[in-house]
Design an enzyme around this catalytic site. Structure first.
Site, PDB file in Angstrom:
ATOM      1  N   SER A  94       0.828  -1.200   0.000  1.00 30.41           N
ATOM      2  CA  SER A  94       0.000   0.000   0.000  1.00 30.41           C
ATOM      3  C   SER A  94       0.865   1.255   0.000  1.00 30.41           C
ATOM      4  O   SER A  94       1.692   1.431  -0.892  1.00 30.41           O
ATOM      5  CB  SER A  94      -0.944  -0.041   1.214  1.00 30.41           C
ATOM      6  OG  SER A  94      -1.988   0.876   1.088  1.00 30.41           O
ATOM      7  N   ASP A 216     -10.316  -4.379  -4.939  1.00 33.53           N
ATOM      8  CA  ASP A 216      -9.552  -3.602  -3.967  1.00 33.53           C
ATOM      9  C   ASP A 216     -10.233  -2.248  -3.779  1.00 33.53           C
ATOM     10  O   ASP A 216     -10.215  -1.402  -4.672  1.00 33.53           O
ATOM     11  CB  ASP A 216      -8.113  -3.420  -4.462  1.00 33.53           C
ATOM     12  CG  ASP A 216      -7.207  -2.800  -3.406  1.00 33.53           C
ATOM     13  OD1 ASP A 216      -7.720  -2.131  -2.487  1.00 33.53           O
ATOM     14  OD2 ASP A 216      -5.976  -2.977  -3.509  1.00 33.53           O
ATOM     15  N   HIS A 244      -7.528  -5.669  -0.191  1.00 32.84           N
ATOM     16  CA  HIS A 244      -6.329  -4.826  -0.232  1.00 32.84           C
ATOM     17  C   HIS A 244      -5.119  -5.460   0.438  1.00 32.84           C
ATOM     18  O   HIS A 244      -4.015  -4.933   0.332  1.00 32.84           O
ATOM     19  CB  HIS A 244      -6.644  -3.482   0.441  1.00 32.84           C
ATOM     20  CG  HIS A 244      -5.578  -2.446   0.274  1.00 32.84           C
ATOM     21  ND1 HIS A 244      -5.133  -2.009  -0.962  1.00 32.84           N
ATOM     22  CD2 HIS A 244      -4.865  -1.737   1.196  1.00 32.84           C
ATOM     23  CE1 HIS A 244      -4.208  -1.085  -0.808  1.00 32.84           C
ATOM     24  NE2 HIS A 244      -4.014  -0.907   0.487  1.00 32.84           N
TER      25      HIS A 244
END
Length: 267
Positions: A94, A216, A244
């Site tokens: 991320s 996601d 995610h």
């Protein structure tokens, strides 16, 4: 205090080549518990917590230093300097994907390869660019964090994890989010979700692999494709995993895709 103590650096494995695993927003190094052991035999594994996260020394958190992702990239650079790391394989999840990108630009010899899991250079929609969120969405998220952090964690966890048929994933992730300092977490969230690093993608010169999951809610497929298009020579993999956090929900697939890339087995 050493940098290793500040960021609670953990070293595993005995390989000559080093893999650095970097956690995303709201998390800590324990999110790699099902990934790291798969590589210990062949690599040295370095895990850490960003200042303000996990078991780092939160007294050393500075709202000024960490008002941009460059401050978090400095954590990474300082860890590398203290440990004499170079030519590492960096795996960032991320926001750590972009933190890693910043560090790779600042220190060209720091990384040999950059592996991004669910990256996003900008989370907000902007004209033809579809980041996934409107500014109002981000403001509501930040307000919720400030008003009732525990309720925010309870709301966000299932959205991030998906995999509704496995509710324990959301419950465990909610617990991880809830362990953060609410004030520091909100500041990190604001920096994460308001940053715009699209112009830095073209500066990344490290061989890069982009791992994108399906469904996601944080970094849509279009964003992963955008990153791929703007980092020259990068490779893109659309995983079967949903949500995610594939390193948590689908560690086997995550391990296999990374291993294939490192072994040159990608087709």
């Amino acid at each position: 205090m050493s940098i290793k103590q500040r960021n609670h650096v953990t070293v595993l494995g005995n390989g000559e080549k080093t893999i650095v695993f970097a956690h995303g927003f709201g998390c800590d190094q324990t999110v790699w518990n099902r990934i790291g052991p798969a590589f210990e035999k062949d690599y040295r594994i370095v895990l850490f917590d960003y200042t303000g996260s996990g078991r780092s020394d939160k007294s050393l958190y500075s709202s000024e230093r960490y008002s941009s992702l460059d401050g978090y990239a400095l954590d990474l650079v300082e860890i590398a300097d203290e440990m004499n790391l170079s030519d590492v394989i960096f795996v960032g999840h991320s926001v750590s994907s972009m933190i890693g990108a910043i560090a790779s630009i600042q220190r060209p010899h720091l990384m040999d390869r950059l592996i991004m899991i669910g990256p996003s250079p900008h989370y907000m929609n902007d004209g033809d660019y579809k980041g996934g969120f409107e500014r109002e969405d981000i403001n509501e998220l930040l307000d919720m964090m400030e008003l009732n952090y525990k309720e925010w964690a309870k709301y966000l966890a299932p959205v991030v994890m998906k995999n509704e048929e496995r509710p324990e994933l959301a419950s465990n992730f909610e617990r991880t989010l809830s362990e953060n300092d609410p004030v520091i977490a909100r500041r990190f969230a604001e920096v994460t979700f308001t940053s715009d690093l699209r112009d830095r993608l073209a500066q990344v010169s490290v061989p890069t692999l982009i791992l994108q999951t399906r469904e996601d809610a944080i970094s849509p497929i279009e964003v992963g494709e955008y990153v791929h298009e703007h980092i020259k020579g990068s490779e893109f993999v659309l995983m079967n995993a949903r949500g995610h956090n594939p390193h948590i929900s689908d560690p086997e697939e995550t391990i296999q895709v990374i291993r294939d890339y490192l072994n040159g087995d990608r087709k």
